[in-house]
Structures are given as C-alpha cells and as structure tokens.
Design a protein around this motif. Structure first.
Motif, mmCIF file in Angstrom:
data_model
loop_
_atom_site.group_PDB
_atom_site.id
_atom_site.type_symbol
_atom_site.label_atom_id
_atom_site.label_comp_id
_atom_site.label_asym_id
_atom_site.label_seq_id
_atom_site.Cartn_x
_atom_site.Cartn_y
_atom_site.Cartn_z
ATOM 1 N N TRP A 173 30.939 42.415 46.220
ATOM 2 C CA TRP A 173 29.952 41.818 47.130
ATOM 3 C C TRP A 173 30.227 40.343 47.433
ATOM 4 O O TRP A 173 29.566 39.734 48.262
ATOM 5 N N HIS A 174 31.173 39.766 46.677
ATOM 6 C CA HIS A 174 31.473 38.336 46.851
ATOM 7 C C HIS A 174 32.974 38.142 46.831
ATOM 8 O O HIS A 174 33.679 38.887 46.152
ATOM 9 N N PRO A 175 33.467 37.110 47.532
ATOM 10 C CA PRO A 175 34.892 36.800 47.409
ATOM 11 C C PRO A 175 35.178 36.443 45.949
ATOM 12 O O PRO A 175 34.313 35.888 45.268
ATOM 13 N N ASN A 176 36.388 36.778 45.498
ATOM 14 C CA ASN A 176 36.743 36.442 44.124
ATOM 15 C C ASN A 176 37.443 35.082 44.125
ATOM 16 O O ASN A 176 38.664 34.995 44.184
ATOM 17 N N ASP A 177 36.649 34.026 44.131
ATOM 18 C CA ASP A 177 37.227 32.675 44.132
ATOM 19 C C ASP A 177 36.336 31.730 43.324
ATOM 20 O O ASP A 177 35.327 32.149 42.771
ATOM 21 N N ARG A 178 36.715 30.466 43.277
ATOM 22 C CA ARG A 178 36.022 29.507 42.418
ATOM 23 C C ARG A 178 34.566 29.270 42.820
ATOM 24 O O ARG A 178 33.740 28.882 42.012
ATOM 25 N N VAL A 179 34.272 29.462 44.107
ATOM 26 C CA VAL A 179 32.890 29.214 44.577
ATOM 27 C C VAL A 179 31.974 30.382 44.218
ATOM 28 O O VAL A 179 30.757 30.232 44.178
ATOM 29 N N HIS A 180 32.556 31.539 43.962
ATOM 30 C CA HIS A 180 31.729 32.728 43.681
ATOM 31 C C HIS A 180 32.096 33.322 42.331
ATOM 32 O O HIS A 180 32.768 34.345 42.272
ATOM 33 N N GLU A 181 31.739 32.652 41.279
ATOM 34 C CA GLU A 181 32.088 33.171 39.950
ATOM 35 C C GLU A 181 30.862 33.779 39.282
ATOM 36 O O GLU A 181 29.842 33.104 39.128
ATOM 37 N N TYR A 182 31.026 35.034 38.884
ATOM 38 C CA TYR A 182 29.891 35.713 38.237
ATOM 39 C C TYR A 182 29.444 34.954 36.987
ATOM 40 O O TYR A 182 28.243 34.768 36.754
#
Ligand code: 5AD
Ligand code: SF4
Length: 363
Positions: A173-182
């Motif tokens: 559901w989210h890009p896998n990058d530094r701004v979107h970390e679970y």
C-alpha cells in the motif's frame, strides 16, 4: 468451533474466534455480536457520543500512500493551506456550536515552517477558547521533538493510523522507501505515548490484498499497543491512485460497510473502554453509515468543519462527504437517529478516552 454465543461469553478472544465473528453468515449471530457491543459500550463508556470538529488545515503532503487521493504525486489535486483567519473563524464556529473538542488534521509536512505554525495555532486555539477546547492533532509522522513541542503548546491527543498490522501488506500500500517505513509508524506511536498524548490509531477496512485474517490481527495489535482511541473506516477507491484497479476483487461496498461495523463491534468487546470514532468514509457507503457505526459501538462523532471550498480538495477518496450548511441541524438529525438506542450527543465536553485515564493511573 464454538458458536458466537459461546465466543462472546469469553473473557478474551482468540484470533480464530475473531475471524469467525467477522465472517459468520448467520444473521442471529451477527446481531448478537452488535448487541453485545452495544451493551458493553453502555457499561464501559456510557451513552454519550462525543463531538470533535474536524479542521483540515492543508492537503499538501510529502507522502505517496498508494491508495490516497491527495498523495504527493497526484498532480490533479489543487493544493491549499488554510490561513490563520480561516482556522480561527472555524474554531469560533466550533465553540459557538457547542463542540468540546477539535481535530486539526493535515497532510504530512515536517519542515520547520509547518511544525512551528502548528504549535502557534495550538497555542492560539487554547487562548481564544480559554482552554475550553480539547485539541487533537493528526499531522502524520514527526520527530519526537515536534510531538513534544505540540504537546507543550497544548495538544493532548494525537491520531496516527497504522493502516495495517501486516508489514508485508503495508508495503503493498506504500512505496518501499525512507519516507514510508512501517517501523517508523510504530516508533511514532510509541513516541506519542511517551510524550503523554492520548494516542489514536486505526486501519482501513476492505482494501486491496487485505483479507479477514489481517483484520483480526489489526484488532489484536490495537490491544497489544494499548491504544486509547481508534478510527477505522472502509477503503474507498480513488481513481487517480496507483492501487486503483476497477478489476480488483474488492469486497463490495455493502461488504465493506458490514465488515467495518463488525470490526467496531469486536473492538468494543475486546478493548471495552477506548474511544472509537465513526469514520466519515462510512457515509460514502450508506446515507447513515456513521450512525450505524455509533449503534455498533462507536462513541465519537467527527463532523467536518473545514470551510466548504477547501474540504472538497481534501479528497482522500472518491465522493468524500463535505459539509455545507448548519452543523447544528446535521447533529440534530444524528441525535434523532441514535436516541431510540438510548444514545445522545453531548456538547461542550472534551470526552477523553476512559482507557487513557486508566492507563495513566495504573502506570
Ligand atoms: N479510502 C479510505 N480511507 C483512506 N485514507 C486515505 N485514503 C483512503 C481511501 N482511499 C485514510 C487513511 C489515512 C486517513 C487520513 O485517511 O487511513 O490514515
Ligand atoms: Fe498523505 Fe495521509 Fe494521504 Fe498518506 S494517507 S498521502 S500521509 S494524506
């Protein structure tokens, strides 16, 4: 497998029992679930429905959540930020209409201009309301110092949806990058709790690739995190987003509505004394979707007070309702519908989460 009646008599529910109650096709069992939630709600949080006036400060967001209509890369969105006068006018309207509490929500920005402005607005709102208005913030993931700055300015509740308990699903559901970390979601929720906020979280329901098992795990995660407030709403597709796929095998709107009501009822049974909001997105699926949520165990109602021309631009999902007209007459209509169930809207109260009060006394 136990029957719903046997499961609902238990002290605590196991994952497979939650899954059973989320999926039973037996009408009597389904009704028993909602009735049990209604009874527990009256016992643990009473008959009151607390109000929060929602003010959507800005739809500018640095994130790119793949399901959200105002994600950074959606160039079709006209971006806005309310000016101070618009915020203060809306706050006065909230006060005049008997709101005891407001929510200041915004797309995520972490720059100093933004974080300092939010702190200043919180102080101003405290001042003009003579400390009467409770202030909840919902402005995304921030540094612990920012959470502290806003708390010291006078905000005392914070909403940050975890979106899902499954890390794997999170990255669908989210890009896998530094701004979107679970992991940062979870770290932020912990930081909020440590700072002293009443902490709210939540998930979307019936979204792509999700499944019932994850929903059961979501409820267990709220318990594990010892959350004070929860807002869960149905997923509503937005055509200008990457996960939008008309061919995708989503639960139907009626199924998403039903799943959301059962999730609310189950949460009330599992966590008992938390505040649960009737999510706005429910009104997209049924004319009285939010009222249905109140009857299923929710105890917080959050009318959108964002000035009309801007509220339309805060379109997280398709057909998002916005409010034009008198807030008081909209609330009267809600009151009429919940009164037969013995519930009533209360004015001029903060309506804190009893779970928070207990959590803080115990620790
Ligand atoms: N449908 C339903 N809810 C959505 N949100 C964002 N996009 C959608 C959508 N398409 C929810 C997310 C977010 C909250 C502010 O709005 O859960 O945390
Ligand atoms: Fe931004 Fe929130 Fe939308 Fe994600 S869900 S893009 S953080 S407004």
């Amino acid at each position: 497998m136990k029957t719903a009646e046997q499961i609902l008599m238990k002290e605590s529910l196991e994952k497979d029992e939650i899954i059973y109650l989320l999926s039973t096709q037996d009408k009597a069992e389904r009704n028993l679930l909602l009735e049990t939630a209604g009874r527990i709600r009256k016992e643990y949080v009473g008959r009151n429905v607390y109000l929060r006036g929602l003010i959507e400060l800005s739809n500018i967001c640095r994130k790119n959540c793949l399901y959200c209509g105002i994600r950074k890369d959606n160039k079709k969105v006209e971006r806005y930020t309310l000016d101070d006068r618009q915020v203060i006018d809306t706050v006065r309207q909230a006060l005049d209409s008997g709101f005891g509490s407001i929510v200041l929500q915004s797309g995520e920005r972490t720059d100093k201009n933004f974080t300092s402005r939010v702190a200043r607005l919180v102080r101003q709102i405290k001042e003009i309301s003579g400390g009467k208005l409770g202030i909840t913030l919902s402005c995304g993931e921030q540094a612990p110092e920012t959470y502290r700055e806003w708390f010291e300015a006078g905000a005392h509740r914070y909403l940050l949806r975890v979106e899902t308990s499954s890390e794997e699903l999170y990255y669908k559901w989210h890009p896998n990058d530094r701004v979107h970390e679970y992991s940062n979601r979870l770290i932020s929720l912990e930081a909020l709790k440590k700072t002293g906020y009443q902490v709210g979280t939540g998930v979307m329901i019936g979204a792509p690739y999700q499944g019932i098992e994850t929903l059961a795990e979501d409820l267990l995660l709220f318990k594990e995190l010892d959350i004070d407030m929860i807002g869960m709403g149905p997923y509503i597709p937005h055509e200008d987003t990457p996960v939008f796929d008309p061919e995708e095998d989503l639960p139907s709107p009626a199924e998403r509505l039903e799943l959301t009501l059962r999730m609310i009822a189950l949460l009330r049974i599992i966590m008992k004394d938390v505040n649960i909001a009737a999510a706005t997105a429910l009104d997209v699926l049924a004319p009285s979707g939010r009222v249905m949520a109140l009857l299923a165990g929710a105890n917080v109602f959050m009318p959108n007070l964002t000035p009309g021309e801007n509220a339309k631009k805060y379109a997280l999902y398709r057909d998002k309702p916005y409010f034009e007209g008198l807030v008081s007459s909209a609330m009267e209509k809600v009151d009429e519908k919940i009164e037969p169930a013995g519930l009533k809207i209360v004015y001029d109260k903060w309506g804190d989460s009893p779970h928070f009060t207990r959590r803080v006394v115990i620790n």
